[in-house]
Design a protein around this motif. Structure first.
Motif, mmCIF file in Angstrom:
data_model
loop_
_atom_site.group_PDB
_atom_site.id
_atom_site.type_symbol
_atom_site.label_atom_id
_atom_site.label_comp_id
_atom_site.label_asym_id
_atom_site.label_seq_id
_atom_site.Cartn_x
_atom_site.Cartn_y
_atom_site.Cartn_z
ATOM 1 N N ALA A 178 -22.387 -14.633 25.005
ATOM 2 C CA ALA A 178 -22.350 -16.010 24.989
ATOM 3 C C ALA A 178 -22.016 -16.360 23.098
ATOM 4 N N GLU A 179 -22.754 -15.021 22.363
ATOM 5 C CA GLU A 179 -22.348 -15.597 21.078
ATOM 6 C C GLU A 179 -20.848 -15.640 20.642
ATOM 7 N N ASP A 180 -20.413 -15.262 21.217
ATOM 8 C CA ASP A 180 -18.996 -14.626 20.821
ATOM 9 C C ASP A 180 -17.965 -16.465 21.618
ATOM 10 N N ILE A 181 -18.590 -17.992 22.355
ATOM 11 C CA ILE A 181 -17.497 -18.473 23.020
ATOM 12 C C ILE A 181 -17.299 -19.069 21.236
ATOM 13 N N GLU A 182 -17.588 -19.497 20.535
ATOM 14 C CA GLU A 182 -16.422 -20.417 18.824
ATOM 15 C C GLU A 182 -15.899 -19.050 18.780
ATOM 16 N N ASN A 183 -15.753 -18.017 18.585
ATOM 17 C CA ASN A 183 -14.328 -17.179 18.757
ATOM 18 C C ASN A 183 -13.235 -16.938 19.775
ATOM 19 N N ILE A 184 -13.347 -16.911 20.902
ATOM 20 C CA ILE A 184 -13.388 -17.128 22.019
ATOM 21 C C ILE A 184 -12.140 -18.437 22.478
ATOM 22 N N GLU A 199 -21.060 -5.577 29.070
ATOM 23 C CA GLU A 199 -22.850 -4.845 29.271
ATOM 24 C C GLU A 199 -23.593 -5.818 29.306
ATOM 25 N N LYS A 200 -23.265 -7.810 27.998
ATOM 26 C CA LYS A 200 -23.480 -8.090 27.764
ATOM 27 C C LYS A 200 -24.593 -9.321 29.451
ATOM 28 N N PHE A 201 -23.602 -8.886 30.312
ATOM 29 C CA PHE A 201 -24.398 -9.659 31.181
ATOM 30 C C PHE A 201 -24.798 -9.078 32.689
ATOM 31 N N GLU A 202 -25.197 -8.262 31.867
ATOM 32 C CA GLU A 202 -25.808 -7.147 33.463
ATOM 33 C C GLU A 202 -27.321 -7.195 33.671
ATOM 34 N N SER A 203 -27.804 -6.884 34.903
ATOM 35 C CA SER A 203 -28.854 -6.441 34.521
ATOM 36 C C SER A 203 -29.212 -5.231 35.159
ATOM 37 N N ALA A 204 -28.206 -4.549 35.077
ATOM 38 C CA ALA A 204 -28.877 -2.849 35.164
ATOM 39 C C ALA A 204 -27.533 -2.303 35.217
ATOM 40 N N PRO A 205 -26.953 -1.488 34.631
ATOM 41 C CA PRO A 205 -25.590 -0.617 34.842
ATOM 42 C C PRO A 205 -24.820 -0.961 35.940
ATOM 43 N N ALA A 206 -23.713 -1.888 35.868
ATOM 44 C CA ALA A 206 -22.936 -1.736 36.916
ATOM 45 C C ALA A 206 -23.145 -2.593 37.787
ATOM 46 N N VAL A 207 -24.415 -3.761 37.339
ATOM 47 C CA VAL A 207 -24.814 -4.945 38.024
ATOM 48 C C VAL A 207 -24.663 -6.110 37.238
ATOM 49 N N LYS A 208 -23.784 -6.474 37.843
ATOM 50 C CA LYS A 208 -23.924 -8.379 36.751
ATOM 51 C C LYS A 208 -24.978 -9.460 37.290
ATOM 52 N N ASP A 209 -24.948 -10.204 36.454
ATOM 53 C CA ASP A 209 -25.772 -10.626 36.022
ATOM 54 C C ASP A 209 -24.864 -12.075 36.455
ATOM 55 N N VAL A 210 -25.316 -12.524 38.285
ATOM 56 C CA VAL A 210 -24.182 -13.634 38.280
ATOM 57 C C VAL A 210 -24.459 -14.937 37.846
ATOM 58 N N ALA A 211 -25.801 -15.276 37.680
ATOM 59 C CA ALA A 211 -25.755 -17.069 37.029
ATOM 60 C C ALA A 211 -25.550 -16.455 35.676
ATOM 61 N N LEU A 212 -26.007 -15.736 35.118
ATOM 62 C CA LEU A 212 -25.622 -15.459 33.776
ATOM 63 C C LEU A 212 -23.881 -15.063 33.519
ATOM 64 N N LEU A 213 -23.322 -14.775 34.218
ATOM 65 C CA LEU A 213 -21.998 -15.034 34.042
ATOM 66 C C LEU A 213 -21.146 -16.307 34.120
ATOM 67 N N LYS A 214 -21.794 -16.911 35.597
ATOM 68 C CA LYS A 214 -21.247 -18.585 35.892
ATOM 69 C C LYS A 214 -21.865 -19.558 34.564
ATOM 70 N N ASP A 215 -22.963 -19.689 33.723
ATOM 71 C CA ASP A 215 -23.346 -20.019 32.256
ATOM 72 C C ASP A 215 -22.094 -19.636 31.675
ATOM 73 N N PHE A 216 -21.347 -18.686 31.272
ATOM 74 C CA PHE A 216 -20.923 -17.864 30.337
ATOM 75 C C PHE A 216 -19.412 -18.756 30.887
ATOM 76 N N LEU A 217 -19.485 -18.868 31.655
ATOM 77 C CA LEU A 217 -17.592 -19.600 32.242
ATOM 78 C C LEU A 217 -17.197 -20.701 31.941
ATOM 79 N N GLU A 218 -18.543 -21.497 32.886
ATOM 80 C CA GLU A 218 -19.010 -22.776 32.684
ATOM 81 C C GLU A 218 -18.426 -23.141 30.879
ATOM 82 N N LYS A 219 -18.884 -22.616 29.978
ATOM 83 C CA LYS A 219 -18.679 -22.620 28.368
ATOM 84 C C LYS A 219 -17.526 -22.501 27.490
ATOM 85 N N ILE A 220 -16.718 -21.545 28.164
ATOM 86 C CA ILE A 220 -15.801 -21.303 27.812
ATOM 87 C C ILE A 220 -14.568 -22.157 28.187
ATOM 88 N N LYS A 221 -14.587 -22.748 29.304
ATOM 89 C CA LYS A 221 -13.350 -23.174 30.183
ATOM 90 C C LYS A 221 -13.003 -24.479 29.483
#
Length: 221
Positions: A178-184, A199-221
């Motif tokens: 999320a800290e890279d949103i401005e650069n993007i 890695e920044k969107f994982e709850s465990a290795p190879a398991v992505k946090d869906v809510a965290l990803l959703k929030d990130f996507l909404e902010k960069i679009k």
């Protein structure tokens, strides 16, 4: 902009992430990786290429795809191993993270396209530790479809990427969060095609946090 979520393995998690509208799914086939996707036989085929993954595969990169593009990640692997995984997982993109030569990449493409997977794309990762490293692209400029510029964490300002003068589209990776949103949002290079997150969107290795990803996507679009 392409959004690639890399380092995925669990079919249910892949299905959930795919519903967010992301563009590419990265499957890690590097054996020493904690996100390694092993080829485990099952009654439904090769895990995780079953069930909810069945409608992710396609023969070409197009807007008509039912699901995300499947990108296989390899590093200095034997060509026959790459070919096997392209077939078993119906990969659309081969991402090469090692010291592969331009000759090897060309030979691999000729092996795969058109007989095994017509139109398959090649992407070469280049690790960028300093601004001058961007020039590494020239060695591969004639043989790949995309570059993946992996920026080391100390490179906080992405503006130097505007100096890239190649003709091959590129994606950016490097523990993006999320800290890279401005650069993007600031990066305006016409060949900047997207980002790869992991890695920044994982709850465990190879398991992505869906809510965290959703929030990130909404902010960069």
């Amino acid at each position: 902009m392409i959004i690639k979520v890399c380092g995925m393995r669990d079919a249910r998690n892949i299905h959930e992430v795919s519903q967010l509208g992301i563009d590419w799914i990265g499957l890690d086939f590097i054996p020493n990786s904690e996100r390694y996707v092993s080829q485990i036989a099952s009654c439904a085929g090769i895990i995780p290429d079953y069930s909810s993954l069945s409608d992710l595969s396609s023969d070409k990169l197009s807007q008509q795809k039912k699901g995300p593009v499947l990108c296989g990640v390899f590093a200095d692997d034997m060509p026959q191993n790459i070919v096997t995984r392209v077939v078993n997982f119906n990969l659309d993109v081969v991402q090469l993270n090692g010291d592969e030569s331009s000759v090897m990449i060309d030979n691999l493409r000729r092996t795969l396209d058109p007989d095994i997977h017509a139109g398959i794309k090649m992407m070469k990762r280049l690790v960028i530790t300093k601004r001058e490293d961007i020039e590494k692209y020239k060695e591969y400029a004639e043989g790949v479809d995309y570059f993946l510029f992996e920026l080391q964490e100390h490179l906080k300002d992405w503006s130097f990427l505007e100096a890239y003068d190649g003709k091959v589209p590129f994606l950016v990776s490097g523990n993006i969060g999320a800290e890279d949103i401005e650069n993007i949002k600031k990066l305006s290079h016409p060949l900047f095609y997207g980002i790869s997150v992991n890695e920044k969107f994982e709850s465990a290795p190879a398991v992505k946090d869906v809510a965290l990803l959703k929030d990130f996507l909404e902010k960069i679009k």
